[in-house]
Design a protein around this motif. Sequence first.
Motif, PDB file in Angstrom:
ATOM      1  N   LEU A 141      27.538  -9.216 -42.958  1.00 55.35           N
ATOM      2  CA  LEU A 141      27.816  -9.964 -44.183  1.00 55.35           C
ATOM      3  C   LEU A 141      26.580 -10.677 -44.720  1.00 55.35           C
ATOM      4  N   ALA A 142      25.729 -11.146 -43.806  1.00 51.07           N
ATOM      5  CA  ALA A 142      24.524 -11.864 -44.222  1.00 51.07           C
ATOM      6  C   ALA A 142      23.560 -11.978 -43.052  1.00 51.07           C
ATOM      7  N   VAL A 143      22.292 -12.237 -43.371  1.00 52.37           N
ATOM      8  CA  VAL A 143      21.274 -12.513 -42.352  1.00 52.37           C
ATOM      9  C   VAL A 143      20.827 -13.959 -42.547  1.00 52.37           C
ATOM     10  N   ASN A 144      21.048 -14.779 -41.532  1.00 53.39           N
ATOM     11  CA  ASN A 144      20.773 -16.212 -41.624  1.00 53.39           C
ATOM     12  C   ASN A 144      19.336 -16.540 -41.239  1.00 53.39           C
ATOM     13  N   PRO A 145      18.891 -17.773 -41.530  1.00 50.15           N
ATOM     14  CA  PRO A 145      17.558 -18.218 -41.101  1.00 50.15           C
ATOM     15  C   PRO A 145      17.438 -18.186 -39.583  1.00 50.15           C
ATOM     16  N   VAL A 146      16.210 -18.034 -39.087  1.00 47.85           N
ATOM     17  CA  VAL A 146      15.955 -17.952 -37.653  1.00 47.85           C
ATOM     18  C   VAL A 146      16.427 -19.209 -36.927  1.00 47.85           C
ATOM     19  N   SER A 147      16.435 -20.342 -37.612  1.00 47.01           N
ATOM     20  CA  SER A 147      16.857 -21.608 -36.995  1.00 47.01           C
ATOM     21  C   SER A 147      18.296 -21.555 -36.504  1.00 47.01           C
ATOM     22  N   PHE A 148      19.072 -20.612 -37.014  1.00 49.45           N
ATOM     23  CA  PHE A 148      20.473 -20.490 -36.616  1.00 49.45           C
ATOM     24  C   PHE A 148      20.636 -20.033 -35.162  1.00 49.45           C
ATOM     25  N   ILE A 149      19.563 -19.539 -34.565  1.00 52.62           N
ATOM     26  CA  ILE A 149      19.686 -19.041 -33.187  1.00 52.62           C
ATOM     27  C   ILE A 149      19.513 -20.154 -32.151  1.00 52.62           C
ATOM     28  N   ILE A 150      19.155 -21.371 -32.580  1.00 54.68           N
ATOM     29  CA  ILE A 150      18.870 -22.448 -31.621  1.00 54.68           C
ATOM     30  C   ILE A 150      20.068 -22.759 -30.738  1.00 54.68           C
ATOM     31  N   ILE A 151      21.250 -22.911 -31.341  1.00 52.89           N
ATOM     32  CA  ILE A 151      22.449 -23.241 -30.561  1.00 52.89           C
ATOM     33  C   ILE A 151      22.796 -22.139 -29.560  1.00 52.89           C
ATOM     34  N   PRO A 152      22.931 -20.872 -29.997  1.00 52.13           N
ATOM     35  CA  PRO A 152      23.248 -19.827 -29.005  1.00 52.13           C
ATOM     36  C   PRO A 152      22.142 -19.631 -27.981  1.00 52.13           C
ATOM     37  N   LEU A 153      20.890 -19.866 -28.372  1.00 51.95           N
ATOM     38  CA  LEU A 153      19.780 -19.763 -27.426  1.00 51.95           C
ATOM     39  C   LEU A 153      19.949 -20.791 -26.317  1.00 51.95           C
ATOM     40  N   THR A 154      20.265 -22.026 -26.715  1.00 47.69           N
ATOM     41  CA  THR A 154      20.465 -23.108 -25.750  1.00 47.69           C
ATOM     42  C   THR A 154      21.627 -22.817 -24.818  1.00 47.69           C
ATOM     43  N   LEU A 155      22.759 -22.433 -25.399  1.00 51.23           N
ATOM     44  CA  LEU A 155      23.943 -22.148 -24.601  1.00 51.23           C
ATOM     45  C   LEU A 155      23.711 -20.977 -23.646  1.00 51.23           C
ATOM     46  N   SER A 156      22.998 -19.970 -24.121  1.00 49.85           N
ATOM     47  CA  SER A 156      22.797 -18.758 -23.327  1.00 49.85           C
ATOM     48  C   SER A 156      21.919 -18.994 -22.112  1.00 49.85           C
ATOM     49  N   PHE A 157      20.769 -19.658 -22.290  1.00 52.45           N
ATOM     50  CA  PHE A 157      19.904 -19.824 -21.112  1.00 52.45           C
ATOM     51  C   PHE A 157      20.444 -20.869 -20.153  1.00 52.45           C
ATOM     52  N   THR A 158      21.139 -21.887 -20.685  1.00 49.93           N
ATOM     53  CA  THR A 158      21.722 -22.899 -19.797  1.00 49.93           C
ATOM     54  C   THR A 158      22.833 -22.289 -18.949  1.00 49.93           C
ATOM     55  N   ALA A 159      23.725 -21.533 -19.595  1.00 50.61           N
ATOM     56  CA  ALA A 159      24.822 -20.891 -18.870  1.00 50.61           C
ATOM     57  C   ALA A 159      24.293 -19.887 -17.858  1.00 50.61           C
ATOM     58  N   ALA A 160      23.271 -19.122 -18.243  1.00 55.59           N
ATOM     59  CA  ALA A 160      22.718 -18.103 -17.350  1.00 55.59           C
ATOM     60  C   ALA A 160      22.145 -18.732 -16.083  1.00 55.59           C
ATOM     61  N   ILE A 161      21.359 -19.781 -16.241  1.00 57.58           N
ATOM     62  CA  ILE A 161      20.732 -20.410 -15.075  1.00 57.58           C
ATOM     63  C   ILE A 161      21.769 -21.073 -14.176  1.00 57.58           C
ATOM     64  N   ILE A 162      22.642 -21.888 -14.762  1.00 60.35           N
ATOM     65  CA  ILE A 162      23.617 -22.622 -13.955  1.00 60.35           C
ATOM     66  C   ILE A 162      24.624 -21.688 -13.292  1.00 60.35           C
ATOM     67  N   GLU A 163      25.165 -20.725 -14.044  1.00 59.29           N
ATOM     68  CA  GLU A 163      26.170 -19.830 -13.474  1.00 59.29           C
ATOM     69  C   GLU A 163      25.580 -18.895 -12.422  1.00 59.29           C
ATOM     70  N   GLU A 164      24.347 -18.451 -12.619  1.00 60.72           N
ATOM     71  CA  GLU A 164      23.733 -17.581 -11.609  1.00 60.72           C
ATOM     72  C   GLU A 164      23.417 -18.347 -10.328  1.00 60.72           C
ATOM     73  N   ILE A 165      23.018 -19.596 -10.465  1.00 57.43           N
ATOM     74  CA  ILE A 165      22.782 -20.420  -9.283  1.00 57.43           C
ATOM     75  C   ILE A 165      24.083 -20.621  -8.513  1.00 57.43           C
ATOM     76  N   LEU A 166      25.138 -20.972  -9.221  1.00 59.74           N
ATOM     77  CA  LEU A 166      26.413 -21.259  -8.563  1.00 59.74           C
ATOM     78  C   LEU A 166      27.074 -20.011  -7.982  1.00 59.74           C
ATOM     79  N   VAL A 167      27.114 -18.942  -8.761  1.00 56.02           N
ATOM     80  CA  VAL A 167      27.871 -17.752  -8.337  1.00 56.02           C
ATOM     81  C   VAL A 167      27.051 -16.789  -7.478  1.00 56.02           C
ATOM     82  N   ARG A 168      25.861 -16.421  -7.947  1.00 54.50           N
ATOM     83  CA  ARG A 168      25.062 -15.482  -7.167  1.00 54.50           C
ATOM     84  C   ARG A 168      24.217 -16.195  -6.105  1.00 54.50           C
ATOM     85  N   GLY A 169      23.605 -17.329  -6.458  1.00 54.88           N
ATOM     86  CA  GLY A 169      22.742 -18.018  -5.510  1.00 54.88           C
ATOM     87  C   GLY A 169      23.494 -18.685  -4.374  1.00 54.88           C
ATOM     88  N   ILE A 170      24.643 -19.252  -4.692  1.00 58.96           N
ATOM     89  CA  ILE A 170      25.411 -19.964  -3.659  1.00 58.96           C
ATOM     90  C   ILE A 170      26.560 -19.107  -3.124  1.00 58.96           C
TER      91      ILE A 170
END
Length: 287
Positions: A117-146
């Motif tokens: 429907l549209a292509v948004n400004p690059v700044s729109f990726i900040i929220i999903p970027l934050t959620l994605s790397f935070t979830a990846a690190i924490i969940e991998e530590i808890l589930v795979r690491g522990i």
Amino acid sequence: METLTTKQKIFNFPLTKIILSLIVCLAFVNIGQALFGKLLLQTPLDKDFRNLIKGIIVSALALGSYILFFKYYEKRDVTEFSLNRIARNLIIGTLIGAVLQSLTILVIYLAGGYTILAVNPVSFIIIPLTLSFTAAIIEEILVRGILFRIMEEKLGSYIALIISALIFGLMHLANENSTLLSCLSVAIEAGLLLGAAFIYSRNLWFPIALHFAWNFMQSGIYGAITSGNAKTNSLIEAKFEGLELITGGEFGPEGSIQAIVFCSIATTVLLILSHRENKIVLPYWKK
């Protein structure tokens, strides 16, 4: 001397390790999130950048608490977070996650269910970027690491892989628009794949990168719902429609049949490679 031996057995018991390490890591994450969240509110920073900084800090706390805990508890070098070949693990993991997610969206597009429907400004990726790397690190530590790593020591790779995958799927049951079927999909496509990624690499950076890329491409680039959660801002504003079997419905593409197929193929390849390189751990009763 007998009492000391009993204490040592208790502290070395896998369930004890799992419980204590989960308590320590989650304590650091939750306290850090609350504390730095309040501190950042006092700054003039935009909300998105505050969340980005908080995500980085919380991820660092999860990482640091894990390394320190197991360094002293198990009296060893925490090799699963070794910097050796870190670039390779991050690059390959990111590429695999991005390709798998892109193939999943491609099927929806070819079926006529994905419209840009549209292509948004690059700044729109900040929220999903934050959620994605935070979830990846924490969940991998808890589930795979522990969970997976400690269970694997006694139960072997395959039993630990199945149990940790099911637990990972159930962790998503509390998400909005989740069902038992969608959580089973996550267990098969993500729980097994990420566990296989750890078995093959014996390094958490690989599954972290894969996990991050899968989530970020899904929510930050293609504009899809991730794991039944509310939709976030994204680079591409898109409309999803058509068969729920292909689109994943309200749970998002992770609930689609092609996501299960593509990820299962990747899981199989990683397990075959792990077998060839003798990286599969046998259960204690077969050693």
